[in-house]
Write an enzyme that holds these catalytic residues in place. Structure first.
Site, PDB file in Angstrom:
ATOM      1  N   GLY A 158     -21.986  -5.272  14.888  1.00  0.00           N
ATOM      2  CA  GLY A 158     -20.742  -5.716  15.542  1.00  0.00           C
ATOM      3  C   GLY A 158     -19.920  -4.497  15.922  1.00  0.00           C
ATOM      4  N   LEU A 215       3.425   1.666   5.788  1.00  0.00           N
ATOM      5  CA  LEU A 215       3.441   0.555   6.735  1.00  0.00           C
ATOM      6  C   LEU A 215       2.274   0.682   7.714  1.00  0.00           C
ATOM      7  N   HIS A 239      -7.291   5.295  45.679  1.00  0.00           N
ATOM      8  CA  HIS A 239      -8.571   5.988  45.843  1.00  0.00           C
ATOM      9  C   HIS A 239      -8.385   7.478  45.552  1.00  0.00           C
ATOM     10  N   GLY A 281      -0.518  -1.321   7.824  1.00  0.00           N
ATOM     11  CA  GLY A 281      -1.677  -2.111   7.398  1.00  0.00           C
ATOM     12  C   GLY A 281      -3.013  -1.448   7.665  1.00  0.00           C
ATOM     13  N   ILE A 291     -17.380  -2.815  14.386  1.00  0.00           N
ATOM     14  CA  ILE A 291     -17.223  -1.738  13.396  1.00  0.00           C
ATOM     15  C   ILE A 291     -18.525  -0.951  13.287  1.00  0.00           C
ATOM     16  N   LYS A 322     -10.171   5.551  16.040  1.00  0.00           N
ATOM     17  CA  LYS A 322     -10.105   6.055  17.417  1.00  0.00           C
ATOM     18  C   LYS A 322      -9.940   7.572  17.447  1.00  0.00           C
ATOM     19  N   GLY A 324     -18.593  -8.092   8.935  1.00  0.00           N
ATOM     20  CA  GLY A 324     -17.430  -8.914   9.236  1.00  0.00           C
ATOM     21  C   GLY A 324     -16.316  -8.688   8.232  1.00  0.00           C
ATOM     22  N   ARG A 365       0.813  -1.226   0.000  1.00  0.00           N
ATOM     23  CA  ARG A 365       0.000   0.000   0.000  1.00  0.00           C
ATOM     24  C   ARG A 365       0.846   1.275   0.000  1.00  0.00           C
TER      25      ARG A 365
HETATM   26  P1  FAD Z   1      -3.478  -5.917   8.025  1.00  0.00           P
HETATM   27  O1  FAD Z   1      -3.406  -4.822   8.997  1.00  0.00           O
HETATM   28  O2  FAD Z   1      -4.678  -6.006   7.159  1.00  0.00           O
HETATM   29  O3  FAD Z   1      -2.163  -5.803   7.138  1.00  0.00           O
HETATM   30  C1  FAD Z   1      -1.906  -6.581   6.039  1.00  0.00           C
HETATM   31  C2  FAD Z   1      -1.083  -5.780   5.053  1.00  0.00           C
HETATM   32  O4  FAD Z   1      -0.628  -6.646   4.038  1.00  0.00           O
HETATM   33  C3  FAD Z   1      -1.853  -4.677   4.339  1.00  0.00           C
HETATM   34  O5  FAD Z   1      -1.245  -3.431   4.558  1.00  0.00           O
HETATM   35  C4  FAD Z   1      -1.823  -5.084   2.872  1.00  0.00           C
HETATM   36  O6  FAD Z   1      -1.693  -3.974   2.007  1.00  0.00           O
HETATM   37  C5  FAD Z   1      -0.598  -5.963   2.814  1.00  0.00           C
HETATM   38  N1  FAD Z   1      -0.626  -6.966   1.749  1.00  0.00           N
HETATM   39  C6  FAD Z   1      -1.627  -7.828   1.438  1.00  0.00           C
HETATM   40  N2  FAD Z   1      -1.265  -8.635   0.431  1.00  0.00           N
HETATM   41  C7  FAD Z   1      -0.008  -8.275   0.090  1.00  0.00           C
HETATM   42  C8  FAD Z   1       0.901  -8.744  -0.880  1.00  0.00           C
HETATM   43  N3  FAD Z   1       0.614  -9.787  -1.674  1.00  0.00           N
HETATM   44  N4  FAD Z   1       2.106  -8.123  -0.975  1.00  0.00           N
HETATM   45  C9  FAD Z   1       2.424  -7.085  -0.167  1.00  0.00           C
HETATM   46  N5  FAD Z   1       1.598  -6.616   0.776  1.00  0.00           N
HETATM   47  C10 FAD Z   1       0.400  -7.206   0.907  1.00  0.00           C
HETATM   48  N6  FAD Z   1      -8.136  -4.085  16.069  1.00  0.00           N
HETATM   49  C11 FAD Z   1      -7.849  -3.785  17.346  1.00  0.00           C
HETATM   50  O7  FAD Z   1      -7.179  -4.566  18.023  1.00  0.00           O
HETATM   51  N7  FAD Z   1      -8.287  -2.612  17.910  1.00  0.00           N
HETATM   52  C12 FAD Z   1      -9.027  -1.731  17.237  1.00  0.00           C
HETATM   53  O8  FAD Z   1      -9.411  -0.687  17.766  1.00  0.00           O
HETATM   54  C13 FAD Z   1      -9.365  -2.025  15.884  1.00  0.00           C
HETATM   55  N8  FAD Z   1     -10.084  -1.151  15.147  1.00  0.00           N
HETATM   56  C14 FAD Z   1     -10.371  -1.454  13.851  1.00  0.00           C
HETATM   57  C15 FAD Z   1     -11.153  -0.560  13.134  1.00  0.00           C
HETATM   58  C16 FAD Z   1     -11.468  -0.817  11.826  1.00  0.00           C
HETATM   59  C17 FAD Z   1     -12.314   0.168  11.062  1.00  0.00           C
HETATM   60  C18 FAD Z   1     -10.987  -2.007  11.204  1.00  0.00           C
HETATM   61  C19 FAD Z   1     -11.310  -2.304   9.768  1.00  0.00           C
HETATM   62  C20 FAD Z   1     -10.213  -2.910  11.918  1.00  0.00           C
HETATM   63  C21 FAD Z   1      -9.904  -2.636  13.248  1.00  0.00           C
HETATM   64  N9  FAD Z   1      -9.146  -3.522  14.016  1.00  0.00           N
HETATM   65  C22 FAD Z   1      -8.878  -3.228  15.328  1.00  0.00           C
HETATM   66  C23 FAD Z   1      -8.606  -4.778  13.458  1.00  0.00           C
HETATM   67  C24 FAD Z   1      -7.133  -4.600  13.062  1.00  0.00           C
HETATM   68  O9  FAD Z   1      -7.035  -3.543  12.139  1.00  0.00           O
HETATM   69  C25 FAD Z   1      -6.593  -5.885  12.459  1.00  0.00           C
HETATM   70  O10 FAD Z   1      -6.797  -6.960  13.337  1.00  0.00           O
HETATM   71  C26 FAD Z   1      -5.104  -5.765  12.167  1.00  0.00           C
HETATM   72  O11 FAD Z   1      -4.862  -4.717  11.262  1.00  0.00           O
HETATM   73  C27 FAD Z   1      -4.563  -7.084  11.604  1.00  0.00           C
HETATM   74  O12 FAD Z   1      -3.218  -6.947  11.250  1.00  0.00           O
HETATM   75  P2  FAD Z   1      -2.570  -7.788  10.067  1.00  0.00           P
HETATM   76  O13 FAD Z   1      -1.163  -7.318   9.998  1.00  0.00           O
HETATM   77  O14 FAD Z   1      -2.863  -9.214  10.244  1.00  0.00           O
HETATM   78  O15 FAD Z   1      -3.355  -7.341   8.742  1.00  0.00           O
HETATM   79  P1  NAI Z   2     -18.404  -8.485  13.405  1.00  0.00           P
HETATM   80  O1  NAI Z   2     -18.239  -9.905  13.056  1.00  0.00           O
HETATM   81  O2  NAI Z   2     -17.906  -7.989  14.710  1.00  0.00           O
HETATM   82  O3  NAI Z   2     -19.944  -8.087  13.331  1.00  0.00           O
HETATM   83  C1  NAI Z   2     -20.733  -8.275  12.196  1.00  0.00           C
HETATM   84  C2  NAI Z   2     -22.195  -8.342  12.610  1.00  0.00           C
HETATM   85  O4  NAI Z   2     -22.995  -8.308  11.434  1.00  0.00           O
HETATM   86  C3  NAI Z   2     -22.548  -9.622  13.363  1.00  0.00           C
HETATM   87  O5  NAI Z   2     -23.098  -9.270  14.609  1.00  0.00           O
HETATM   88  C4  NAI Z   2     -23.550 -10.310  12.433  1.00  0.00           C
HETATM   89  O6  NAI Z   2     -24.569 -10.984  13.137  1.00  0.00           O
HETATM   90  C5  NAI Z   2     -24.113  -9.146  11.628  1.00  0.00           C
HETATM   91  N1  NAI Z   2     -24.655  -9.508  10.298  1.00  0.00           N
HETATM   92  C6  NAI Z   2     -24.073 -10.288   9.348  1.00  0.00           C
HETATM   93  N2  NAI Z   2     -24.864 -10.356   8.247  1.00  0.00           N
HETATM   94  C7  NAI Z   2     -25.968  -9.591   8.489  1.00  0.00           C
HETATM   95  C8  NAI Z   2     -27.145  -9.268   7.732  1.00  0.00           C
HETATM   96  N3  NAI Z   2     -27.343  -9.718   6.509  1.00  0.00           N
HETATM   97  N4  NAI Z   2     -28.073  -8.472   8.293  1.00  0.00           N
HETATM   98  C9  NAI Z   2     -27.861  -7.989   9.548  1.00  0.00           C
HETATM   99  N5  NAI Z   2     -26.787  -8.259  10.296  1.00  0.00           N
HETATM  100  C10 NAI Z   2     -25.836  -9.047   9.783  1.00  0.00           C
HETATM  101  O7  NAI Z   2     -17.729  -7.688  12.193  1.00  0.00           O
HETATM  102  P2  NAI Z   2     -17.356  -6.152  11.979  1.00  0.00           P
HETATM  103  O8  NAI Z   2     -18.100  -5.278  12.917  1.00  0.00           O
HETATM  104  O9  NAI Z   2     -17.480  -5.923  10.527  1.00  0.00           O
HETATM  105  O10 NAI Z   2     -15.837  -6.106  12.398  1.00  0.00           O
HETATM  106  C11 NAI Z   2     -14.870  -6.969  11.807  1.00  0.00           C
HETATM  107  C12 NAI Z   2     -13.724  -7.202  12.721  1.00  0.00           C
HETATM  108  O11 NAI Z   2     -12.901  -6.055  12.822  1.00  0.00           O
HETATM  109  C13 NAI Z   2     -14.152  -7.465  14.161  1.00  0.00           C
HETATM  110  O12 NAI Z   2     -14.475  -8.829  14.333  1.00  0.00           O
HETATM  111  C14 NAI Z   2     -12.956  -7.093  14.935  1.00  0.00           C
HETATM  112  O13 NAI Z   2     -12.117  -8.213  15.018  1.00  0.00           O
HETATM  113  C15 NAI Z   2     -12.289  -6.019  14.094  1.00  0.00           C
HETATM  114  N6  NAI Z   2     -12.488  -4.701  14.714  1.00  0.00           N
HETATM  115  C16 NAI Z   2     -12.087  -4.489  16.001  1.00  0.00           C
HETATM  116  C17 NAI Z   2     -12.288  -3.279  16.615  1.00  0.00           C
HETATM  117  C18 NAI Z   2     -11.864  -3.105  18.024  1.00  0.00           C
HETATM  118  O14 NAI Z   2     -11.140  -3.929  18.531  1.00  0.00           O
HETATM  119  N7  NAI Z   2     -12.283  -2.042  18.696  1.00  0.00           N
HETATM  120  C19 NAI Z   2     -12.900  -2.168  15.927  1.00  0.00           C
HETATM  121  C20 NAI Z   2     -13.332  -2.494  14.597  1.00  0.00           C
HETATM  122  C21 NAI Z   2     -13.083  -3.717  14.030  1.00  0.00           C
END
Ligand code: FAD
Ligand code: NAI
Length: 471
Positions: free
Chosen positions: A186, A41, A450, A43, A188, A54, A277, A38
């Site tokens: 969920g 760094l 406290h 991800g 998100i 956040k 999800g 991307r």
């Molecule tokens: P990723 O972060 O997805 O990184 C994978 C990287 O690999 C990407 O940058 C991609 O471009 C790269 N890549 C893919 N294929 C290739 C390739 N073939 N060659 C080179 N590069 C490649 N988790 C929390 O713990 N707390 C949170 O508050 C939280 N908030 C979130 C909010 C949102 C909106 C979302 C979507 C997710 C959130 N998550 C949160 C989840 C968290 O972002 C992921 O669990 C975490 O990023 C996973 O890390 P990863 O390195 O496995 O994958």
């Molecule tokens: P999620 O799996 O947490 O929630 C998806 C929800 O959608 C479920 O409750 C499911 O029952 C519902 N659903 C599925 N199909 C549906 C339909 N057709 N109609 C109505 N409801 C339906 O997935 P989400 O929220 O997309 O997040 C993905 C992942 O990202 C999380 O599991 C989490 O691991 C990570 N994440 C973590 C954060 C954090 O730690 N604060 C913040 C944001 C994401």
């Protein structure tokens, strides 16, 4: 291929899993490269996930609080205006600062950062299509796949990130929509619904299950969260399935149906967030060239040491089993390097905290009541409400409670569930207690300062085997 540069370990993907692993490998004296396509760094987490969400959650909360929650504190505020552009700029600045920080750490730890898309040529070699044009080839004694995850699409609704959005669109809208629908209640769904509702949108969340927050959240806590978020203006349709969507008109029209079948209705909105999800991302990785398979949910299949069936190719983070959380990916990154270098590593999957950064926050670690009941485990419940906590009272933030679940016979802590201000920080104590195999009494006999919110944590622990003092 003979010109390929040799490495002890190559990480494909520079998200939390890949970049943390690369830094750790550098620290361990391994020759390491990290391939990231991307151009930045960090991800999903740093660029479009944890960090930007956040930032918006924090600043939208401040805005909402200034609008609705200062009078009773003795603060009269004049005209309050939203400057969305500036709010987005503040978010972008925090992201940019952190991604640059990771680049600096790469340099400090001798990691080769290769900007491009990596694909397996064979079991040891990876061809990289470079972001700046051209290609290069790397050869690794060990290769770790850390390619992360992507939003699960909703069939029939094409994502344009303007009208039909994923979380990536939801952290970058240029104006506050009048009406927003959210498919999926969920984490998100609820975090993003909170942001846009606070900024003025009328938000309706449609959730298939009978509770919000996903299956890990304790049912009592989920009920309280729903009540509080409803008071803040969010609307919920639980036990309701979105069956189809149509974005061909001005807005987005969703067809809804009762989860058990029967009642049908439509829901109109200007913008629709798809949050049903995430799924592992391995597109274009060339897995077919090395015979590595994925399961029915697209997860790469690995053993306890993160090895695929080709033992020197391992996989960590969102693209394999376990919760899709940044801190889980980070733990695995350290462990996978330790396995490679020393032959042993450690991640305790029973003690990985979850936090939902709404207001109030919801946080938990270990098992919830339903999971314990399903497993036939006998347990005690202790709880303490923030209404009875002195610091929560002074802060005028008394919503919520701490709930402890501990083994009926041994008092060992099995789960901790918190809803309340700072729950995300407080859960660290629960995680440590679980990691060390502590009992509720161990926590209750530990002196807590406290007046702090953490005293509610101590008193909830106390109430599992005895009685809380202040409630
Ligand atoms: P990723 O972060 O997805 O990184 C994978 C990287 O690999 C990407 O940058 C991609 O471009 C790269 N890549 C893919 N294929 C290739 C390739 N073939 N060659 C080179 N590069 C490649 N988790 C929390 O713990 N707390 C949170 O508050 C939280 N908030 C979130 C909010 C949102 C909106 C979302 C979507 C997710 C959130 N998550 C949160 C989840 C968290 O972002 C992921 O669990 C975490 O990023 C996973 O890390 P990863 O390195 O496995 O994958
Ligand atoms: P999620 O799996 O947490 O929630 C998806 C929800 O959608 C479920 O409750 C499911 O029952 C519902 N659903 C599925 N199909 C549906 C339909 N057709 N109609 C109505 N409801 C339906 O997935 P989400 O929220 O997309 O997040 C993905 C992942 O990202 C999380 O599991 C989490 O691991 C990570 N994440 C973590 C954060 C954090 O730690 N604060 C913040 C944001 C994401």
């Amino acid at each position: 291929a003979s010109e390929a540069k040799d490495y002890d370990v190559i990480f494909v993907g520079g998200g939390v899993a890949g970049y943390v692993g690369a830094i750790k490998a550098g620290q361990e004296g391994l020759k390491v490269a990290c391939i990231e396509k991307r151009g930045m760094l960090g991800g999903t987490c740093l660029n479009v996930g944890c960090i930007p969400s956040k930032s918006l959650l924090n600043n939208s909360h401040l805005y909402h609080q200034i609008l609705h929650d200062t009078k009773k504190r003795g603060i009269d505020v004049g005209e309050v205006k939203l400057n969305l552009k500036q709010m987005m700029k503040a978010k972008d600045e925090s992201v940019a600062g952190l991604t640059k920080g990771v680049e600096f750490l790469f340099k400090k730890n001798g990691v080769d950062y290769v900007k491009g898309h990596g694909a397996f040529v064979n079991e040891h070699e990876i061809r990289v299509n470079l972001v700046d044009g051209g290609e290069t080839q790397l050869k690794g004694k060990n290769i770790v796949i850390s390619t992360g995850s992507e939003t699960t699409p909703f069939p029939g609704l094409e994502i344009d990130e303007k009208k039909v959005i994923t979380s990536t669109g939801a952290i970058a809208l240029e104006q506050v929509p009048k009406k927003m629908s959210v498919i999926g209640g969920g984490i998100i769904g609820l975090e993003m619904a909170s942001v846009w509702s606070r900024l003025g949108a009328e938000v309706t969340v449609v959730e298939f299950l009978g509770q919000i927050g996903g299956p890990g959240m304790d049912a009592d806590i989920a009920k309280q969260a729903q009540k509080i978020l409803t008071k803040q203006g969010l609307k919920f349709k639980l036990n309701t399935k979105v069956t189809s969507g149509d974005a061909s008109g001005d807005g987005v029209k969703l067809e809804l149906e009762a989860a058990k079948g029967g009642k049908q209705e439509t829901l109109d909105a200007d913008v629709c967030l798809v949050a049903i999800g995430r799924r592992p991302y391995t597109d274009g990785l060339g897995l077919e060239n090395i015979g590595i398979e994925v399961d029915e949910r697209k997860r790469l299949v690995i053993d306890q040491e993160y090895r695929t069936k080709v033992p020197h190719i391992r996989c960590i983070g969102d693209c394999t089993f376990g919760p899709m959380l940044a801190h889980k990916a980070e733990e695995e990154a350290v462990a996978v390097v330790e396995y490679i270098k020393h032959g042993h590593g450690h991640v305790n999957y029973g003690a990985i905290p979850s936090v939902m950064y709404t207001n109030p926050e919801v946080a938990w670690v270990g098992q919830n009541e339903k999971e314990l009941k399903d497993a036939g485990v006998k347990y005690n419940v202790g709880s303490f409400p923030f209404t009875a906590n002195s610091r929560a009272k002074t802060n005028l933030e008394t919503d919520g409670m701490v709930k402890f679940l501990s083994d009926k016979e041994t008092d060992r802590i099995l789960g901790v569930h918190i809803i309340g201000a700072n729950a995300g920080e407080m859960i660290a104590e629960g995680t440590l207690a679980l990691e060390y195999g502590a009992s509720s009494e161990d926590v209750a006999r530990t002196c807590h300062a406290h007046p702090t919110l953490a005293e509610a944590f101590k008193e909830a622990a106390m109430s599992t085997y005895s009685k809380a003092i202040h409630y």
